[in-house]
Design a protein around this motif. Structure first.
Motif, mmCIF file in Angstrom:
data_model
loop_
_atom_site.group_PDB
_atom_site.id
_atom_site.type_symbol
_atom_site.label_atom_id
_atom_site.label_comp_id
_atom_site.label_asym_id
_atom_site.label_seq_id
_atom_site.Cartn_x
_atom_site.Cartn_y
_atom_site.Cartn_z
ATOM 1 N N UNK A 106 0.870 -1.178 0.000
ATOM 2 C CA UNK A 106 0.000 0.000 0.000
ATOM 3 C C UNK A 106 0.906 1.227 0.000
ATOM 4 N N UNK A 107 1.046 1.885 -1.139
ATOM 5 C CA UNK A 107 1.998 2.991 -1.229
ATOM 6 C C UNK A 107 1.608 4.178 -0.360
ATOM 7 N N UNK A 108 0.373 4.194 0.141
ATOM 8 C CA UNK A 108 -0.002 5.264 1.065
ATOM 9 C C UNK A 108 0.839 5.223 2.332
ATOM 10 N N UNK A 109 1.480 4.077 2.593
ATOM 11 C CA UNK A 109 2.383 3.985 3.738
ATOM 12 C C UNK A 109 3.591 4.906 3.567
ATOM 13 N N UNK A 110 3.879 5.312 2.335
ATOM 14 C CA UNK A 110 4.973 6.246 2.094
ATOM 15 C C UNK A 110 4.578 7.680 2.443
ATOM 16 N N UNK A 111 3.277 7.961 2.461
ATOM 17 C CA UNK A 111 2.807 9.304 2.790
ATOM 18 C C UNK A 111 3.154 9.598 4.244
ATOM 19 N N UNK A 155 4.082 12.498 -0.415
ATOM 20 C CA UNK A 155 2.841 11.885 -0.887
ATOM 21 C C UNK A 155 3.207 10.964 -2.039
ATOM 22 N N UNK A 156 2.534 9.840 -2.107
ATOM 23 C CA UNK A 156 2.826 8.843 -3.140
ATOM 24 C C UNK A 156 1.523 8.411 -3.794
#
Length: 105
Positions: free
Chosen positions: A62-67, A77-78
């Motif tokens: 879940x690339x939102x984990x990079x946010x 933000x990713x």
């Protein structure tokens, strides 16, 4: 393959503010394009080499984990992007195989 854009809101001259990444099926970076506020662009991986500059760890599922927001480092933000957008950026990126030091010689 998957394609990701990470935007980094910061005031640092020596860090990229846009990073476009191509990820393999294991979510490891295979290619990357970095944009700096001073107009410099670097690209790594694929036919451009410098695989050592790619992220060593796989990207999270879940690339939102990079946010994240961080007062000292700025906000990340990713988001996923299309393959077409990545290839357009990749093909337009200016390659500097000698890195920053090449600007001084």
């Amino acid at each position: 393959m998957q394609y990701v854009l990470v935007e980094w809101d910061h005031d640092l001259d020596d860090e990229p503010y846009l990073v476009y990444s191509e990820l393999d099926d294991c979510r490891r970076e295979t290619r990357r394009v970095e944009f700096y506020r001073n107009g410099i662009t670097f690209s790594y991986g694929g036919e451009r080499g410098n695989e050592g500059a790619l992220a060593a760890e796989p990207f999270p599922e879940d690339i939102r984990e990079l946010d994240r927001g961080d007062m000292e480092e700025g906000e990340f933000t990713a988001r996923n992007i299309s393959p077409g957008l990545f290839y357009e950026i990749w093909n337009q990126a200016q390659e500097r195989p000698d890195g920053f030091m090449g600007m001084f010689f």
